[in-house]
Design an enzyme around this catalytic site. Sequence first.
Site, short mmCIF file in Angstrom:
data_model
loop_
_atom_site.label_atom_id
_atom_site.label_comp_id
_atom_site.label_asym_id
_atom_site.label_seq_id
_atom_site.Cartn_x
_atom_site.Cartn_y
_atom_site.Cartn_z
NE ARG A 36 -4.35 -1.43 1.96
CZ ARG A 36 -4.60 -2.62 2.47
NH1 ARG A 36 -3.68 -3.19 3.24
NH2 ARG A 36 -5.72 -3.24 2.26
CE1 TYR A 124 -4.84 -12.04 14.53
CE2 TYR A 124 -4.31 -14.23 15.36
CZ TYR A 124 -3.94 -13.08 14.71
OH TYR A 124 -2.66 -12.95 14.22
CE LYS A 128 -3.96 -14.20 11.31
NZ LYS A 128 -3.19 -13.46 10.28
#
Length: 216
Positions: A36, A124, A128
């Site tokens: 980015r 989380y 994953k």
Amino acid sequence: MAKTALIIGATGLVGGHCLNELLASPAYDKVIALTRRKLDSTNPKLVNVVTNFDDQDILIRNVACDDVYCAMGTTIAKAGSKEAFKQVDMIIPLMIARLALVKGAKKFILVSSIGANAKSLAFYTQVKGQLEEALKQLGFQAVIIFRPSLLMGNRNEKRTGEAIAQFVAKKMPFLFAGPLKKYAGTPADLLGKKLVAAAQEKTTGVKIIENEEILK
């Protein structure tokens, strides 16, 4: 024959170390980094494509490679919401995986997390795990998944909770002895080396490397 590597997440803690290893590796004569923000490196092997990952035409033109390395990751606090977190930690990596596969990629090397499980009650580790499961179904020659514990190293960004955890891990390593050994902190520089080394092995199918094996 030298190969081309593609990396996403190169501006992060592990990704930065992985990028350095890729640029130093004789196995690759070209390293594409989708980021980015522009990288500082002027290494002639590096092709840095600055993107916000929403223009698929740009991505399609720049994902032709042999091996894909994914070290993308954030926190819910930094992302701002669960949806934004999932975008960074699952949606974008999966999109890049699919595009790179079409362009000829053979291996996908992923930095996941200890405890990753698509059925986890913790958001989380659930995300994953969902990414891991999705990658397994895509048809890569090899999917190599690393599941590190707390990442040890100096980040460019501030993560207070992680900094405290790192301090405890460094000052009181005896806490991670015996059955808790698998939760010992994972040095980011070591993980970067292990990622690149694993991709050079003649691995096929899915290989999962847990934290204890990373630390060996």
